[in-house]
Scaffold this motif. Sequence first.
Motif, PDB file in Angstrom:
ATOM      1  N   TYR A  70       0.823  -1.210   0.000  1.00 51.67           N
ATOM      2  CA  TYR A  70       0.000   0.000   0.000  1.00 51.67           C
ATOM      3  C   TYR A  70       0.861   1.266   0.000  1.00 51.67           C
ATOM      4  O   TYR A  70       0.375   2.342   0.364  1.00 51.67           O
ATOM      5  N   LYS A  71       2.127   1.120  -0.395  1.00 53.37           N
ATOM      6  CA  LYS A  71       2.987   2.305  -0.513  1.00 53.37           C
ATOM      7  C   LYS A  71       2.408   3.251  -1.561  1.00 53.37           C
ATOM      8  O   LYS A  71       2.079   2.839  -2.668  1.00 53.37           O
ATOM      9  N   GLY A  72       2.320   4.517  -1.201  1.00 53.19           N
ATOM     10  CA  GLY A  72       1.781   5.502  -2.129  1.00 53.19           C
ATOM     11  C   GLY A  72       0.266   5.568  -2.145  1.00 53.19           C
ATOM     12  O   GLY A  72      -0.315   6.299  -2.951  1.00 53.19           O
ATOM     13  N   LEU A  73      -0.400   4.818  -1.244  1.00 53.82           N
ATOM     14  CA  LEU A  73      -1.862   4.824  -1.240  1.00 53.82           C
ATOM     15  C   LEU A  73      -2.425   6.206  -0.946  1.00 53.82           C
ATOM     16  O   LEU A  73      -3.418   6.620  -1.554  1.00 53.82           O
ATOM     17  N   SER A  74      -1.779   6.921  -0.020  1.00 58.32           N
ATOM     18  CA  SER A  74      -2.284   8.262   0.299  1.00 58.32           C
ATOM     19  C   SER A  74      -2.229   9.162  -0.921  1.00 58.32           C
ATOM     20  O   SER A  74      -3.184   9.890  -1.220  1.00 58.32           O
ATOM     21  N   TYR A 127      -2.166  15.081 -12.331  1.00 55.09           N
ATOM     22  CA  TYR A 127      -1.030  14.246 -12.710  1.00 55.09           C
ATOM     23  C   TYR A 127       0.131  14.255 -11.711  1.00 55.09           C
ATOM     24  O   TYR A 127       0.743  13.195 -11.483  1.00 55.09           O
ATOM     25  N   PRO A 128       0.502  15.384 -11.086  1.00 51.83           N
ATOM     26  CA  PRO A 128       1.618  15.329 -10.128  1.00 51.83           C
ATOM     27  C   PRO A 128       1.405  14.294  -9.026  1.00 51.83           C
ATOM     28  O   PRO A 128       2.358  13.647  -8.583  1.00 51.83           O
ATOM     29  N   LEU A 129       0.178  14.109  -8.598  1.00 52.19           N
ATOM     30  CA  LEU A 129      -0.106  13.103  -7.575  1.00 52.19           C
ATOM     31  C   LEU A 129       0.045  11.696  -8.130  1.00 52.19           C
ATOM     32  O   LEU A 129       0.508  10.786  -7.434  1.00 52.19           O
ATOM     33  N   ALA A 130      -0.319  11.506  -9.392  1.00 59.97           N
ATOM     34  CA  ALA A 130      -0.146  10.196 -10.026  1.00 59.97           C
ATOM     35  C   ALA A 130       1.337   9.862 -10.170  1.00 59.97           C
ATOM     36  O   ALA A 130       1.748   8.714  -9.981  1.00 59.97           O
ATOM     37  N   LEU A 131       2.142  10.873 -10.496  1.00 61.77           N
ATOM     38  CA  LEU A 131       3.590  10.672 -10.603  1.00 61.77           C
ATOM     39  C   LEU A 131       4.175  10.274  -9.253  1.00 61.77           C
ATOM     40  O   LEU A 131       4.966   9.323  -9.163  1.00 61.77           O
ATOM     41  N   SER A 149      10.344   9.255   1.437  1.00 63.14           N
ATOM     42  CA  SER A 149       9.507   8.116   1.807  1.00 63.14           C
ATOM     43  C   SER A 149       8.011   8.435   1.813  1.00 63.14           C
ATOM     44  O   SER A 149       7.204   7.556   2.016  1.00 63.14           O
ATOM     45  N   GLY A 150       7.669   9.677   1.615  1.00 64.21           N
ATOM     46  CA  GLY A 150       6.264  10.055   1.661  1.00 64.21           C
ATOM     47  C   GLY A 150       5.880  10.974   0.529  1.00 64.21           C
ATOM     48  O   GLY A 150       6.719  11.385  -0.289  1.00 64.21           O
ATOM     49  N   LEU A 151       4.602  11.315   0.463  1.00 66.92           N
ATOM     50  CA  LEU A 151       4.068  12.136  -0.626  1.00 66.92           C
ATOM     51  C   LEU A 151       4.722  13.508  -0.679  1.00 66.92           C
ATOM     52  O   LEU A 151       5.208  13.928  -1.738  1.00 66.92           O
ATOM     53  N   VAL A 152       4.750  14.202   0.445  1.00 70.87           N
ATOM     54  CA  VAL A 152       5.327  15.552   0.464  1.00 70.87           C
ATOM     55  C   VAL A 152       6.809  15.507   0.104  1.00 70.87           C
ATOM     56  O   VAL A 152       7.306  16.329  -0.675  1.00 70.87           O
ATOM     57  N   CYS A 154       8.383  13.285  -1.679  1.00 68.26           N
ATOM     58  CA  CYS A 154       8.536  12.951  -3.097  1.00 68.26           C
ATOM     59  C   CYS A 154       8.298  14.167  -3.980  1.00 68.26           C
ATOM     60  O   CYS A 154       9.077  14.448  -4.896  1.00 68.26           O
ATOM     61  N   LEU A 155       7.221  14.901  -3.702  1.00 73.16           N
ATOM     62  CA  LEU A 155       6.914  16.091  -4.503  1.00 73.16           C
ATOM     63  C   LEU A 155       7.995  17.158  -4.337  1.00 73.16           C
ATOM     64  O   LEU A 155       8.418  17.789  -5.316  1.00 73.16           O
ATOM     65  N   SER A 156       8.465  17.361  -3.093  1.00 73.81           N
ATOM     66  CA  SER A 156       9.510  18.362  -2.837  1.00 73.81           C
ATOM     67  C   SER A 156      10.804  17.987  -3.539  1.00 73.81           C
ATOM     68  O   SER A 156      11.458  18.844  -4.170  1.00 73.81           O
ATOM     69  N   TRP A 157      11.196  16.715  -3.448  1.00 70.51           N
ATOM     70  CA  TRP A 157      12.428  16.248  -4.091  1.00 70.51           C
ATOM     71  C   TRP A 157      12.335  16.413  -5.604  1.00 70.51           C
ATOM     72  O   TRP A 157      13.302  16.827  -6.255  1.00 70.51           O
ATOM     73  N   THR A 158      11.195  16.112  -6.166  1.00 72.40           N
ATOM     74  CA  THR A 158      11.008  16.228  -7.617  1.00 72.40           C
ATOM     75  C   THR A 158      11.160  17.672  -8.065  1.00 72.40           C
ATOM     76  O   THR A 158      11.843  17.965  -9.050  1.00 72.40           O
TER      77      THR A 158
END
Length: 205
Positions: A70-74, A127-131, A149-152, A154-158
């Motif tokens: 369930y990684k990335g489920l949020s 789309y950013p959330l899908a990525l 390791s989390g949504l925030v 991942c988005l910040s690193w990207t």
Amino acid sequence: AKSVFCVDPVNPRVHERLLSGACAGAASCVVIYPLEVAKTRLAVASPGLYSGVTHCISETVRREGMLALYKGLSASLIGIMPFSAIDLALYNTFKVELQTRQKTEPTTLTMLGCGAASSSLAQLATYPLALAKTRLQACGMPGYEPPYSGLVGCLSWTIQNEGVRGLYRGIVPNLLKAVPSISISYVVFENVKSALQSRGWQSHY
């Protein structure tokens, strides 16, 4: 969902369409999510790492535990709810508007057009959330240990490493896959529903 949220399920209002679509998308996402994780890992894994879906799932559980499925489920839920809400609401709004103007049932081409337009706009909006979901699904597998390791994170690193445009990496092939897929599913749904109704099956939706 319509029967729960709509005052008049036959003529739902826009916000009722949005809420019903969001609930439908969230429910389907939770049910099939482990297969989404397996799909992503099979796509990015080095040759020979996994022999198939079952092996991928069992190895993921063995190495990382059940929660790894369930990684990335949020990120997926945060993305699928607005995506489904926007897609379903726009599709039904477009279809009803065209029905009202043309005073006839929509043709297959019309339904394809409505589905393509609604799914394209929904994809662009979410789309950013899908990525982020896709990248998080691969986290922890051999050879893929990113510094987040989390949504925030991942988005910040990207954004920091790839810029804002990085949030839309891969959107073109995603649109080429999703838009016809969703459009065709709407056409099949509408035609099957009409065929069933012509044979006496009644529906309020």
